[in-house]
Design an enzyme around this catalytic site. Structure first.
Site, PDB file in Angstrom:
ATOM      1  CG  HIS A  60      -1.968  -1.121   0.971  1.00 60.41           C
ATOM      2  ND1 HIS A  60      -2.648  -1.490   2.264  1.00 60.41           N
ATOM      3  CD2 HIS A  60      -2.372  -1.954   0.086  1.00 60.41           C
ATOM      4  CE1 HIS A  60      -3.502  -2.551   1.775  1.00 60.41           C
ATOM      5  NE2 HIS A  60      -3.256  -2.832   0.650  1.00 60.41           N
ATOM      6  CB  SER A  94      -8.868  -6.811  10.390  1.00 58.18           C
ATOM      7  OG  SER A  94      -8.788  -5.929   9.221  1.00 58.18           O
TER       8      SER A  94
HETATM    9  N1  APR Z   1      -0.467  -6.938  17.954  1.00 51.65           N
HETATM   10  C1  APR Z   1      -0.860  -7.815  16.815  1.00 51.65           C
HETATM   11  N2  APR Z   1      -2.267  -7.707  16.354  1.00 51.65           N
HETATM   12  C2  APR Z   1      -2.990  -6.526  16.909  1.00 51.65           C
HETATM   13  C3  APR Z   1      -2.481  -5.881  17.966  1.00 51.65           C
HETATM   14  C4  APR Z   1      -1.152  -5.918  18.537  1.00 51.65           C
HETATM   15  N3  APR Z   1      -0.799  -5.449  19.553  1.00 51.65           N
HETATM   16  N4  APR Z   1      -3.400  -4.912  18.077  1.00 51.65           N
HETATM   17  C5  APR Z   1      -4.404  -4.792  17.237  1.00 51.65           C
HETATM   18  N5  APR Z   1      -4.243  -5.980  16.499  1.00 51.65           N
HETATM   19  C6  APR Z   1      -4.747  -6.492  15.273  1.00 51.65           C
HETATM   20  C7  APR Z   1      -6.469  -6.184  15.171  1.00 51.65           C
HETATM   21  O1  APR Z   1      -6.961  -7.344  16.121  1.00 51.65           O
HETATM   22  C8  APR Z   1      -6.680  -6.413  13.866  1.00 51.65           C
HETATM   23  O2  APR Z   1      -6.990  -7.836  13.470  1.00 51.65           O
HETATM   24  O3  APR Z   1      -4.390  -5.858  14.153  1.00 51.65           O
HETATM   25  C9  APR Z   1      -5.424  -5.901  13.172  1.00 51.65           C
HETATM   26  C10 APR Z   1      -5.335  -4.747  12.597  1.00 51.65           C
HETATM   27  O4  APR Z   1      -6.669  -4.612  11.658  1.00 51.65           O
HETATM   28  P1  APR Z   1      -6.881  -3.258  10.652  1.00 51.65           P
HETATM   29  O5  APR Z   1      -6.796  -2.229  11.905  1.00 51.65           O
HETATM   30  O6  APR Z   1      -7.896  -3.491   9.817  1.00 51.65           O
HETATM   31  O7  APR Z   1      -5.429  -3.112  10.047  1.00 51.65           O
HETATM   32  P2  APR Z   1      -4.971  -3.653   8.720  1.00 51.65           P
HETATM   33  O8  APR Z   1      -5.460  -5.203   8.674  1.00 51.65           O
HETATM   34  O9  APR Z   1      -3.392  -3.449   8.532  1.00 51.65           O
HETATM   35  O10 APR Z   1      -5.836  -2.732   7.468  1.00 51.65           O
HETATM   36  C11 APR Z   1      -5.598  -3.115   5.846  1.00 51.65           C
HETATM   37  O11 APR Z   1      -6.812  -1.169   5.484  1.00 51.65           O
HETATM   38  O12 APR Z   1      -7.213   0.715   5.742  1.00 51.65           O
HETATM   39  C12 APR Z   1      -6.660   0.145   4.793  1.00 51.65           C
HETATM   40  O13 APR Z   1      -4.579   0.502   3.475  1.00 51.65           O
HETATM   41  C13 APR Z   1      -5.128   0.180   4.865  1.00 51.65           C
HETATM   42  O14 APR Z   1      -3.218  -1.223   5.047  1.00 51.65           O
HETATM   43  C14 APR Z   1      -4.634  -0.841   5.766  1.00 51.65           C
HETATM   44  C15 APR Z   1      -5.619  -2.077   5.272  1.00 51.65           C
END
Ligand code: APR
Length: 231
Positions: free
Chosen positions: A107, A176
Protein backbone atom coordinates in the site's frame (compact mmCIF):
# COMPACT_ATOMS: atom_id res chain seq x y z
CA UNK A 1 24.03 -26.72 1.44
CA UNK A 2 20.52 -27.24 2.87
CA UNK A 3 17.99 -24.85 1.26
CA UNK A 4 16.69 -22.35 3.84
CA UNK A 5 13.00 -22.64 4.65
CA UNK A 6 11.00 -19.84 3.02
CA UNK A 7 8.90 -17.76 5.42
CA UNK A 8 6.51 -15.24 3.89
CA UNK A 9 5.05 -12.68 6.30
CA UNK A 10 1.92 -10.63 5.62
CA UNK A 11 1.86 -7.83 8.20
CA UNK A 12 -0.77 -5.21 8.95
CA UNK A 13 -1.29 -2.27 11.29
CA UNK A 14 -1.40 -4.55 14.33
CA UNK A 15 2.36 -5.24 14.16
CA UNK A 16 2.99 -1.51 14.62
CA UNK A 17 0.36 -1.05 17.36
CA UNK A 18 2.95 -1.68 20.11
CA UNK A 19 5.11 1.00 18.50
CA UNK A 20 2.28 3.43 19.21
CA UNK A 21 0.86 3.67 15.67
CA UNK A 22 -2.93 3.49 15.33
CA UNK A 23 -4.59 0.57 13.62
CA UNK A 24 -7.60 1.17 11.38
CA UNK A 25 -10.44 -0.99 12.64
CA UNK A 26 -9.73 -1.46 16.34
CA UNK A 27 -11.53 0.66 18.94
CA UNK A 28 -10.45 4.26 18.41
CA UNK A 29 -8.83 3.16 15.14
CA UNK A 30 -8.12 5.62 12.33
CA UNK A 31 -11.35 4.86 10.53
CA UNK A 32 -13.29 5.67 13.68
CA UNK A 33 -11.73 9.13 13.75
CA UNK A 34 -11.56 9.94 10.05
CA UNK A 35 -13.91 9.46 7.13
CA UNK A 36 -11.83 7.30 4.78
CA UNK A 37 -13.60 8.91 1.80
CA UNK A 38 -12.37 12.34 2.85
CA UNK A 39 -8.70 11.41 3.32
CA UNK A 40 -7.80 8.19 1.47
CA UNK A 41 -9.44 8.16 -1.97
CA UNK A 42 -8.60 9.78 -5.34
CA UNK A 43 -11.85 11.79 -5.02
CA UNK A 44 -10.69 13.18 -1.67
CA UNK A 45 -7.40 14.19 -3.30
CA UNK A 46 -9.26 15.89 -6.15
CA UNK A 47 -11.77 17.66 -3.87
CA UNK A 48 -9.61 18.64 -0.89
CA UNK A 49 -5.88 17.87 -1.27
CA UNK A 50 -5.08 19.94 1.85
CA UNK A 51 -7.24 17.67 4.04
CA UNK A 52 -5.55 14.61 2.56
CA UNK A 53 -2.06 16.08 3.15
CA UNK A 54 -3.01 17.04 6.73
CA UNK A 55 -4.08 13.43 7.40
CA UNK A 56 -0.86 11.92 6.02
CA UNK A 57 1.34 14.60 7.62
CA UNK A 58 -0.03 13.58 11.04
CA UNK A 59 0.65 9.91 10.30
CA UNK A 60 4.11 10.74 8.90
CA UNK A 61 5.06 12.58 12.10
CA UNK A 62 3.87 9.64 14.23
CA UNK A 63 5.98 7.26 12.11
CA UNK A 64 9.09 9.45 12.36
CA UNK A 65 8.89 9.38 16.17
CA UNK A 66 7.84 5.72 16.46
CA UNK A 67 10.38 2.99 17.03
CA UNK A 68 10.30 -0.60 15.71
CA UNK A 69 9.12 -3.02 18.40
CA UNK A 70 10.32 -6.50 19.40
CA UNK A 71 8.13 -8.10 16.72
CA UNK A 72 9.79 -6.09 13.93
CA UNK A 73 13.25 -6.91 15.32
CA UNK A 74 12.49 -10.61 15.80
CA UNK A 75 11.33 -10.95 12.18
CA UNK A 76 14.46 -9.11 10.98
CA UNK A 77 16.65 -11.50 13.00
CA UNK A 78 15.08 -14.52 11.30
CA UNK A 79 17.01 -13.57 8.13
CA UNK A 80 20.04 -15.33 9.61
CA UNK A 81 18.41 -18.74 9.46
CA UNK A 82 15.53 -18.42 7.03
CA UNK A 83 14.70 -17.07 3.60
CA UNK A 84 12.19 -14.54 4.94
CA UNK A 85 10.21 -12.06 2.84
CA UNK A 86 8.01 -9.44 4.45
CA UNK A 87 4.93 -8.29 2.57
CA UNK A 88 3.37 -5.44 4.49
CA UNK A 89 0.14 -3.47 4.13
CA UNK A 90 1.69 -0.82 6.37
CA UNK A 91 3.03 2.44 5.01
CA UNK A 92 5.43 2.86 7.95
CA UNK A 93 9.12 1.95 7.61
CA UNK A 94 9.45 0.07 10.91
CA UNK A 95 10.29 -3.29 9.29
CA UNK A 96 13.19 -1.62 7.43
CA UNK A 97 14.35 0.28 10.50
CA UNK A 98 14.37 -2.99 12.46
CA UNK A 99 16.75 -4.42 9.84
CA UNK A 100 14.52 -6.44 7.51
CA UNK A 101 16.05 -6.34 4.03
CA UNK A 102 13.24 -7.90 1.99
CA UNK A 103 10.16 -5.74 2.53
CA UNK A 104 7.47 -5.29 -0.09
CA UNK A 105 4.93 -2.50 0.57
CA UNK A 106 1.56 -3.34 -0.94
CA UNK A 107 0.00 0.00 0.00
CA UNK A 108 2.99 2.30 -0.51
CA UNK A 109 5.19 4.23 1.93
CA UNK A 110 4.51 7.32 4.04
CA UNK A 111 8.17 8.28 3.60
CA UNK A 112 7.78 8.71 -0.17
CA UNK A 113 6.02 11.26 -2.37
CA UNK A 114 5.17 10.85 -6.02
CA UNK A 115 4.12 12.80 -9.05
CA UNK A 116 0.34 12.99 -9.39
CA UNK A 117 0.69 12.57 -13.18
CA UNK A 118 3.48 9.99 -13.51
CA UNK A 119 3.42 7.23 -10.84
CA UNK A 120 7.00 6.25 -11.71
CA UNK A 121 8.36 9.54 -10.39
CA UNK A 122 8.83 8.71 -6.70
CA UNK A 123 10.93 10.85 -4.34
CA UNK A 124 11.77 10.76 -0.64
CA UNK A 125 9.71 13.00 1.63
CA UNK A 126 12.09 15.61 3.04
CA UNK A 127 12.94 14.68 6.63
CA UNK A 128 10.34 16.23 8.97
CA UNK A 129 9.02 18.40 6.15
CA UNK A 130 5.97 16.63 4.81
CA UNK A 131 4.48 17.27 1.35
CA UNK A 132 2.76 20.67 1.05
CA UNK A 133 0.41 22.15 -1.53
CA UNK A 134 2.75 23.74 -4.09
CA UNK A 135 5.43 21.03 -3.83
CA UNK A 136 5.80 20.00 -7.46
CA UNK A 137 7.21 16.97 -9.25
CA UNK A 138 9.82 17.53 -12.04
CA UNK A 139 6.92 17.59 -14.54
CA UNK A 140 5.29 20.41 -12.60
CA UNK A 141 2.43 18.42 -11.03
CA UNK A 142 1.51 18.55 -7.34
CA UNK A 143 3.32 15.86 -5.32
CA UNK A 144 1.01 13.33 -3.60
CA UNK A 145 1.59 10.72 -0.91
CA UNK A 146 3.08 7.52 -2.40
CA UNK A 147 0.31 5.41 -0.91
CA UNK A 148 -2.48 3.27 -2.41
CA UNK A 149 -5.89 4.86 -1.82
CA UNK A 150 -9.18 3.00 -1.76
CA UNK A 151 -10.27 2.44 -5.34
CA UNK A 152 -6.70 2.50 -6.68
CA UNK A 153 -4.80 -0.47 -8.10
CA UNK A 154 -2.23 -2.37 -5.99
CA UNK A 155 0.69 -2.60 -8.48
CA UNK A 156 2.85 -4.76 -6.17
CA UNK A 157 0.16 -7.47 -5.88
CA UNK A 158 1.61 -9.55 -8.75
CA UNK A 159 5.04 -9.65 -7.10
CA UNK A 160 3.44 -10.40 -3.73
CA UNK A 161 1.40 -13.29 -5.11
CA UNK A 162 4.52 -14.81 -6.67
CA UNK A 163 6.37 -14.56 -3.36
CA UNK A 164 3.42 -16.08 -1.48
CA UNK A 165 3.30 -19.01 -3.92
CA UNK A 166 6.80 -20.10 -2.74
CA UNK A 167 6.05 -20.05 0.98
CA UNK A 168 6.89 -23.01 3.22
CA UNK A 169 5.46 -21.03 6.14
CA UNK A 170 2.99 -18.16 5.70
CA UNK A 171 2.81 -15.92 8.76
CA UNK A 172 0.01 -13.35 9.08
CA UNK A 173 0.64 -10.72 11.78
CA UNK A 174 -1.65 -7.91 12.91
CA UNK A 175 -4.12 -7.67 10.05
CA UNK A 176 -7.89 -8.03 10.11
CA UNK A 177 -7.73 -9.46 6.56
CA UNK A 178 -10.50 -7.03 5.65
CA UNK A 179 -8.93 -5.35 2.65
CA UNK A 180 -8.46 -6.96 -0.76
CA UNK A 181 -6.49 -7.81 -2.76
CA UNK A 182 -3.97 -7.94 0.16
CA UNK A 183 -6.12 -10.29 2.23
CA UNK A 184 -6.32 -12.65 -0.76
CA UNK A 185 -2.57 -13.30 -0.59
CA UNK A 186 -3.25 -16.21 1.73
CA UNK A 187 -4.88 -18.04 -1.17
CA UNK A 188 -1.60 -17.92 -3.13
CA UNK A 189 0.27 -19.84 -0.44
CA UNK A 190 0.71 -23.45 -1.60
CA UNK A 191 -1.40 -26.17 0.04
CA UNK A 192 1.84 -27.49 1.56
CA UNK A 193 2.46 -24.19 3.40
CA UNK A 194 1.86 -23.97 7.13
CA UNK A 195 -0.38 -20.97 7.91
CA UNK A 196 0.09 -19.16 11.21
CA UNK A 197 -1.92 -16.11 12.31
CA UNK A 198 -0.80 -13.82 15.15
CA UNK A 199 -3.54 -11.56 16.47
CA UNK A 200 -4.80 -10.94 20.04
CA UNK A 201 -8.37 -10.88 18.72
CA UNK A 202 -10.55 -13.39 16.90
CA UNK A 203 -10.02 -13.33 13.15
CA UNK A 204 -13.42 -12.24 11.87
CA UNK A 205 -12.60 -12.67 8.18
CA UNK A 206 -13.07 -16.10 6.62
CA UNK A 207 -9.81 -18.00 6.30
CA UNK A 208 -10.73 -21.06 4.29
CA UNK A 209 -7.58 -23.02 5.12
CA UNK A 210 -6.36 -24.74 8.22
CA UNK A 211 -4.18 -22.49 10.31
CA UNK A 212 -2.69 -22.04 13.77
CA UNK A 213 -3.91 -18.91 15.59
CA UNK A 214 -1.42 -17.55 18.13
CA UNK A 215 -3.86 -15.35 20.07
CA UNK A 216 -1.28 -12.86 21.30
CA UNK A 217 -0.03 -9.35 20.58
CA UNK A 218 2.67 -9.20 17.91
CA UNK A 219 5.62 -8.90 20.33
CA UNK A 220 4.77 -12.00 22.38
CA UNK A 221 3.16 -13.81 19.44
CA UNK A 222 6.24 -13.55 17.20
CA UNK A 223 8.40 -14.77 20.11
CA UNK A 224 6.08 -17.83 20.40
CA UNK A 225 6.27 -18.33 16.62
CA UNK A 226 10.08 -18.40 16.81
CA UNK A 227 9.92 -20.95 19.63
CA UNK A 228 7.72 -23.09 17.37
CA UNK A 229 10.27 -22.79 14.55
CA UNK A 230 13.00 -24.09 16.85
CA UNK A 231 11.07 -27.22 17.80
N1 APR B 1 -0.49 -7.13 17.90
C1 APR B 1 -1.00 -7.84 16.86
N2 APR B 1 -2.18 -7.57 16.27
C2 APR B 1 -2.88 -6.54 16.78
C3 APR B 1 -2.44 -5.75 17.86
C4 APR B 1 -1.18 -6.08 18.43
N3 APR B 1 -0.67 -5.39 19.46
N4 APR B 1 -3.39 -4.81 18.12
C5 APR B 1 -4.37 -5.00 17.21
N5 APR B 1 -4.09 -6.04 16.42
C6 APR B 1 -4.87 -6.60 15.30
C7 APR B 1 -6.35 -6.34 15.34
O1 APR B 1 -7.00 -7.35 16.09
C8 APR B 1 -6.72 -6.41 13.87
O2 APR B 1 -7.03 -7.74 13.48
O3 APR B 1 -4.40 -5.97 14.14
C9 APR B 1 -5.44 -5.97 13.16
C10 APR B 1 -5.54 -4.58 12.59
O4 APR B 1 -6.52 -4.61 11.57
P1 APR B 1 -6.82 -3.27 10.77
O5 APR B 1 -6.94 -2.14 11.74
O6 APR B 1 -7.95 -3.57 9.83
O7 APR B 1 -5.49 -2.98 9.94
P2 APR B 1 -5.05 -3.70 8.60
O8 APR B 1 -5.55 -5.11 8.53
O9 APR B 1 -3.58 -3.51 8.47
O10 APR B 1 -5.79 -2.83 7.46
C11 APR B 1 -5.49 -3.18 6.12
O11 APR B 1 -6.80 -1.29 5.39
O12 APR B 1 -7.34 0.88 5.70
C12 APR B 1 -6.62 0.04 4.92
O13 APR B 1 -4.69 0.55 3.71
C13 APR B 1 -5.16 0.36 5.00
O14 APR B 1 -3.27 -1.17 5.02
C14 APR B 1 -4.54 -0.89 5.62
C15 APR B 1 -5.54 -1.96 5.26
Amino acid sequence: MKKKKKIVVLSGAGISAESGLSTFRDNNGLWENYNVYEVATPEAWHNNPQMVLDFYKKRYEQVVYAQPNAAHYALANLEKDFDIQIITQNIDDLHERAGSSNVLHLHGKITKARSSVNPNIIIDVEKENYIKIGDKCPLGSQLRPHVVWFGEAVPEMTNAAKIASDADIFLVVGTSLNVYPAAGLLDFAPDSAQIILIDPNEIASPVNRSYIHIKEKATTGVAKFIEMLKN
